[in-house]
Scaffold this motif. Structure first.
Motif, short mmCIF file in Angstrom:
data_model
loop_
_atom_site.label_atom_id
_atom_site.label_comp_id
_atom_site.label_asym_id
_atom_site.label_seq_id
_atom_site.Cartn_x
_atom_site.Cartn_y
_atom_site.Cartn_z
N GLN A 190 1.11 -3.49 4.30
CA GLN A 190 -0.28 -3.84 4.06
C GLN A 190 -0.30 -5.21 3.41
OE1 GLN A 190 -3.12 -1.96 4.51
NE2 GLN A 190 -2.30 0.05 5.03
N THR B 263 -2.61 -9.25 2.85
CA THR B 263 -3.84 -10.02 2.97
C THR B 263 -3.47 -11.50 2.97
OG1 THR B 263 -6.12 -10.25 2.19
CG2 THR B 263 -4.40 -10.25 0.51
N LYS C 290 -0.31 -4.89 8.72
CA LYS C 290 -1.61 -4.22 8.52
C LYS C 290 -2.44 -5.14 7.63
CE LYS C 290 0.92 0.12 8.77
NZ LYS C 290 1.47 1.26 8.00
N ASN D 202 -5.51 -6.71 5.84
CA ASN D 202 -6.80 -6.31 5.28
C ASN D 202 -7.38 -7.51 4.55
OD1 ASN D 202 -9.00 -5.22 3.95
ND2 ASN D 202 -7.90 -3.47 3.10
#
Length: 327
Positions: free
Chosen positions: A131, A133, A150, A152
């Motif tokens: 995850q 960014t 992933k 975000n």
């Protein structure tokens, strides 16, 4: 006796100054609030060049003198943060930098990035399946370039095991405060935040600062053509048949080509265009939410609210409040 936590800020040509200065000020300010008569750790911040040169020219033209390069680091690393730069610079990075970053996974306690520094970690293979960014403007590009990630865009920073990624520019300070809180607790992190006139936990989400769709310049010519076709028709009912007919294509072929060119279905693209227009109207006009719902082609306020919560984790009213600073 005072121990040391060595923080490395990895600097590349055209680096954004705040990507470096922001986290640096958080860590060095923390030292001001640590008691002198304890065995508490202290931070030592090192600017380290990701090239063979110790002097790096920043994006603003101000030269930065680094204490080390990646080739002559002679101290144990607690935390390494890759500062952001321009995407064009990333194509010129020496492959040896990626090998060095890979070797750090067994030595450094934490590895992270600020802004588009996430692209460096991704190319080094450190973000696989994680995850992450990055700056909201480049989140779609990061996801398309590295499909295993992933991405975000909402959080100002994300932790996945020992890997930390933060959003655009000032988000590096949000991340640094979180790392400080991990090391020394919330009271000290709060003191530093107050000293620097920052929120310890910034309200809102990063994506509220940008558009849901990628920037116009980053769209393919075909996608730009469809966007231009739709921009004045958002309050009307627009069918996929209408889009396909406008470019002399069958619905099936149009859907296939559009998905390939934009990475999303025509319906999803239209939905995001309407959402971006609603965001702009909430921010720059005093129009009621009911009127904005109608002007943007949403069937109901419930539909508008659902999409705001889906993409921004905020209601339309909360978004307007955050943008305008109203109470």
């Amino acid at each position: 006796m005072i121990s040391t936590k060595n923080i490395v800020l990895l600097v590349l040509p055209q680096v954004q100054l705040l990507d470096v200065a922001g986290p640096c000020d958080v860590f060095t300010s923390a030292n001001l609030f640590l008691p002198d008569d304890t065995f508490e750790l202290r931070y030592r911040v090192h600017m380290v060049s990701g090239t063979s040169d110790k002097i790096i020219c920043s994006g603003s033209g101000i030269p930065l003198t680094c204490s080390h390069t990646i080739n002559d680091i002679d101290f144990p690393i607690d935390t390494l943060l890759v500062a952001g730069t321009t995407l064009t610079v990333l194509d010129e990075i020496n492959p040896g930098l990626y090998e060095y970053l890979q070797s750090l996974t067994t030595h450094a306690k934490r590895i992270g990035s600020v802004c588009v520094g996430a692209f460096v970690l991704a190319k080094a293979g450190l973000l696989n399946g994680k995850q992450v960014t990055t700056h909201w403007k480049y989140a779609d590009l990061l996801q398309q370039t590295y499909p295993d990630l992933k991405v975000n865009v909402n959080p100002f920073f994300i932790r996945d095991q020992q890997i930390y990624t933060s959003g655009g520019v000032s988000s590096g300070m949000d991340l640094a405060l979180a790392l400080l809180e991990e090391d020394f607790g919330k009271p000290l992190a709060s003191e530093v935040a107050k000293h620097l006139v920052l929120h310890l936990k910034r309200p809102g989400v990063q994506s509220q600062f940008g558009n849901v769709l990628p920037e116009y310049e980053m769209l393919s010519p075909f996608t730009k053509q469809i966007r231009d076709l739709l921009k004045d028709k958002l309050e009307k009912t627009v069918s996929i048949e209408y889009m396909a007919e406008s470019v002399n294509m069958s619905v099936r072929n149009f859907s296939r080509v559009f998905l390939k060119e934009s990475g999303m279905t025509p319906g999803k693209f239209l939905e995001k265009m309407r959402l971006d227009q609603a965001k702009n109207m909430l921010e720059y006009t005093d129009m009621s939410i009911e009127m904005i719902t109608e002007k943007c082609g949403f069937g109901s306020i419930i539909s508008l609210r659902r999409l705001f919560l889906k993409y921004l984790s905020l209601s339309p009213a909360q978004y307007r409040k955050n943008c305008k600073g109203t109470t």
